[in-house]
Design an enzyme around this catalytic site. Structure first.
Site, PDB file in Angstrom:
ATOM      1  N   ARG A  46      51.392  26.503  36.173  1.00  0.00           N
ATOM      2  CA  ARG A  46      50.431  27.090  37.127  1.00  0.00           C
ATOM      3  C   ARG A  46      50.376  26.213  38.378  1.00  0.00           C
ATOM      4  O   ARG A  46      50.320  26.702  39.501  1.00  0.00           O
ATOM      5  CB  ARG A  46      49.040  27.245  36.504  1.00  0.00           C
ATOM      6  CG  ARG A  46      47.994  27.638  37.548  1.00  0.00           C
ATOM      7  CD  ARG A  46      46.707  28.254  37.023  1.00  0.00           C
ATOM      8  NE  ARG A  46      46.235  27.729  35.768  1.00  0.00           N
ATOM      9  CZ  ARG A  46      45.690  26.533  35.592  1.00  0.00           C
ATOM     10  NH1 ARG A  46      45.522  25.707  36.614  1.00  0.00           N
ATOM     11  NH2 ARG A  46      45.287  26.147  34.397  1.00  0.00           N
ATOM     12  N   TYR A  98      43.936  46.778  56.568  1.00  0.00           N
ATOM     13  CA  TYR A  98      44.418  47.235  55.268  1.00  0.00           C
ATOM     14  C   TYR A  98      43.203  47.527  54.368  1.00  0.00           C
ATOM     15  O   TYR A  98      42.301  46.690  54.250  1.00  0.00           O
ATOM     16  CB  TYR A  98      45.323  46.167  54.647  1.00  0.00           C
ATOM     17  CG  TYR A  98      45.799  46.550  53.278  1.00  0.00           C
ATOM     18  CD1 TYR A  98      46.699  47.607  53.116  1.00  0.00           C
ATOM     19  CD2 TYR A  98      45.335  45.914  52.131  1.00  0.00           C
ATOM     20  CE1 TYR A  98      47.124  47.994  51.853  1.00  0.00           C
ATOM     21  CE2 TYR A  98      45.763  46.288  50.871  1.00  0.00           C
ATOM     22  CZ  TYR A  98      46.652  47.330  50.742  1.00  0.00           C
ATOM     23  OH  TYR A  98      47.062  47.717  49.493  1.00  0.00           O
ATOM     24  N   ASP A 170      47.723  38.222  58.896  1.00  0.00           N
ATOM     25  CA  ASP A 170      48.443  38.984  57.880  1.00  0.00           C
ATOM     26  C   ASP A 170      49.721  39.481  58.549  1.00  0.00           C
ATOM     27  O   ASP A 170      49.686  40.384  59.383  1.00  0.00           O
ATOM     28  CB  ASP A 170      47.558  40.153  57.400  1.00  0.00           C
ATOM     29  CG  ASP A 170      48.223  40.952  56.280  1.00  0.00           C
ATOM     30  OD1 ASP A 170      49.467  40.980  56.213  1.00  0.00           O
ATOM     31  OD2 ASP A 170      47.478  41.572  55.492  1.00  0.00           O
ATOM     32  N   LYS A 195      55.971  44.151  50.132  1.00  0.00           N
ATOM     33  CA  LYS A 195      56.451  45.093  51.133  1.00  0.00           C
ATOM     34  C   LYS A 195      57.844  44.668  51.640  1.00  0.00           C
ATOM     35  O   LYS A 195      58.775  44.683  50.870  1.00  0.00           O
ATOM     36  CB  LYS A 195      55.404  45.196  52.259  1.00  0.00           C
ATOM     37  CG  LYS A 195      53.963  45.371  51.748  1.00  0.00           C
ATOM     38  CD  LYS A 195      53.713  46.686  51.036  1.00  0.00           C
ATOM     39  CE  LYS A 195      52.378  46.734  50.299  1.00  0.00           C
ATOM     40  NZ  LYS A 195      51.199  46.399  51.078  1.00  0.00           N
TER      41      LYS A 195
HETATM   42  C1  LIG Z   1      49.879  45.946  50.792  1.00  0.00           C
HETATM   43  C2  LIG Z   1      49.159  45.089  51.741  1.00  0.00           C
HETATM   44  C3  LIG Z   1      48.277  44.099  51.298  1.00  0.00           C
HETATM   45  C4  LIG Z   1      47.995  43.888  49.827  1.00  0.00           C
HETATM   46  O1  LIG Z   1      49.114  43.411  49.153  1.00  0.00           O
HETATM   47  P1  LIG Z   1      49.429  43.723  47.592  1.00  0.00           P
HETATM   48  O2  LIG Z   1      50.732  43.042  47.390  1.00  0.00           O
HETATM   49  O3  LIG Z   1      49.486  45.216  47.451  1.00  0.00           O
HETATM   50  O4  LIG Z   1      48.318  43.154  46.803  1.00  0.00           O
HETATM   51  C5  LIG Z   1      47.657  43.296  52.247  1.00  0.00           C
HETATM   52  N1  LIG Z   1      47.897  43.468  53.567  1.00  0.00           N
HETATM   53  C6  LIG Z   1      48.725  44.421  54.031  1.00  0.00           C
HETATM   54  C7  LIG Z   1      48.941  44.565  55.503  1.00  0.00           C
HETATM   55  C8  LIG Z   1      49.380  45.255  53.137  1.00  0.00           C
HETATM   56  O5  LIG Z   1      50.197  46.207  53.603  1.00  0.00           O
END
Ligand SMILES: *Cc1c(COP(=O)(O)O)cnc(C)c1O
Length: 385
Positions: A46, A98, A170, A195
């Site tokens: 961890r 998001y 982000d 993504k």
């Molecule tokens: C999908 C997404 C998240 C969340 O990520 P997960 O891997 O689905 O938990 C956060 N920010 C953005 C811009 C996203 O597209």
């Protein structure tokens, strides 16, 4: 070394013992100590795990940061960052956000006394008017999802620094291949690596990259203490995906630009939201702070009644809730990704029932446009007939 080379070579020189070109998957959760008071650098997985460590070093390198942390999902990465804050703390957050981030802040963090105000993060007056003595950070998405609003990262990071706030970006939609917020003055970058970084719609993962020793130590402590870390198998899968990031992003943005241009002239389409089009209000800023555009954009149909049949008639393009993979996916934000955002906020920013979000894949551009064309035509026929 150039980004393309660093991406392709992730982990390929990290195992000198065997020379393995693909870094091995270490499933071990425990590591033998040579003797009392000694460690190989690994104690318990961890805290630190060999396969994850290679991924984390690559993430830090790609984002020009000091430390990287691989998390079980993008939401886990955000939760770890939010755990830096304490009761009474306040955050300034992108208005068009998001949906999961909004839900985490409003349904969970608010119960711990951490509050957020949602503002256009490119508007310094709006930021200043919402700032309180308890404001600790700005959380920016640029481009935002789904409306692709652009924030000038250098401008806002400089403002935040002056006010003693942490800037968190982000960077999911552009990836470090196209935009590196830490180089523009931000302090922390997060990714839903599910993504574009993973890129194949087959691994859930999140990444955090920090700048500076103090922040890196703080996030490191929270990452280990909270425990939402990425497993060895998924760390490997993510690195495997990241090796082709440069190639994929080039095709994603090429295809997205072509589809966006095609939709912009379509008589059934009201508006296309894509920062790669010169008509987009954020076009110049986006161009100045990144080396390209994302592969996702949104568009608004003139008639809401076309949405349901379009989603039913697309064949190559899947009606599915994600983005950033090699396969083209279409999302209906008002009922899917952004359903947790109250109608009043959604409509204020423009996420209404005519809006579709399109994550353009790397299929042949002619096939993508042909599929969209036949789906829109079928929808128009149904509505008129
Ligand atoms: C999908 C997404 C998240 C969340 O990520 P997960 O891997 O689905 O938990 C956060 N920010 C953005 C811009 C996203 O597209």
């Amino acid at each position: 070394m150039n980004m393309e080379s660093r991406l392709a070579q992730i982990g390929s020189q990290s195992d000198p013992d065997t020379g393995a070109v693909s870094f091995p998957i270490y499933n071990a959760t425990a590591f033998r100590h040579p003797k009392l008071g000694q460690s190989t650098g690994f104690d318990y997985a961890r805290t630190k795990s060999p396969t994850r460590a290679v991924l984390e070093a690559a993430a830090a390198d790609l984002e020009s940061g000091d430390a990287g942390f691989a998390c079980s999902t993008g939401m886990a990465a955000l939760q770890i960052i939010f755990a830096m804050f304490s009761q009474g703390d306040h955050l300034l957050v992108s208005l068009d956000l998001y949906g999961g981030t909004y839900r985490l802040l409003e349904k969970i963090m608010s119960r711990f006394g951490v509050t957020a105000s949602y503002v256009d993060t490119n508007d310094l007056d709006a930021l200043e008017s919402q700032r309180t003595p308890n404001t600790k950070a700005v959380l920016i998405e640029t481009p935002t999802n789904p409306l692709m609003m652009i924030t000038d990262l250098a401008k806002v990071s400089a403002w935040a620094k002056q006010k003693g706030l942490i800037t968190i970006v982000d960077n999911t939609l552009l990836t470090p291949y196209l935009q590196r917020p830490l180089e523009l003055g931000a302090d922390i970058v997060i990714h839903s690596a599910t993504k574009y970084l993973g890129g194949h719609n087959d691994v859930l993962a999140g990444l955090i990259v920090t700048k500076g020793q103090e922040l890196s130590a703080q996030i490191g402590f929270l990452h280990n203490s909270i425990g939402a870390v990425l497993g060895a198998q998924d760390s490997w899968l993510l690195m495997r995906g990241m090796k082709t990031l440069a190639l994929r992003m080039e095709r994603h943005q090429y295809n997205a630009t072509r589809v966006a241009e095609w939709l912009q002239t379509h008589p059934s389409v009201l508006q296309v939201y894509y920062p790669g089009l010169p008509s987009h209000p954020g076009y110049e800023v986006q161009k100045s702070q990144s080396s390209g555009n994302t592969g996702i954009f949104s568009f608004k149909m003139k008639d809401a009644r076309t949405i349901e049949p379009i989603l039913r008639h697309i064949k190559l393009i899947a009606f599915a809730e994600s983005l950033g993979g090699v396969e083209s996916l279409m999302t209906y934000p008002a009922v899917q990704t952004h359903a947790d955002i109250p109608l009043e906020i959604r409509e204020r920013v423009g996420v209404d029932d005519r809006l579709l979000r399109f994550s353009v894949g790397i299929e042949h551009i002619d096939d993508i446009i042909a599929d969209l064309k036949q789906a829109i035509e079928a929808a128009e026929r149904e509505n008129n007939g």
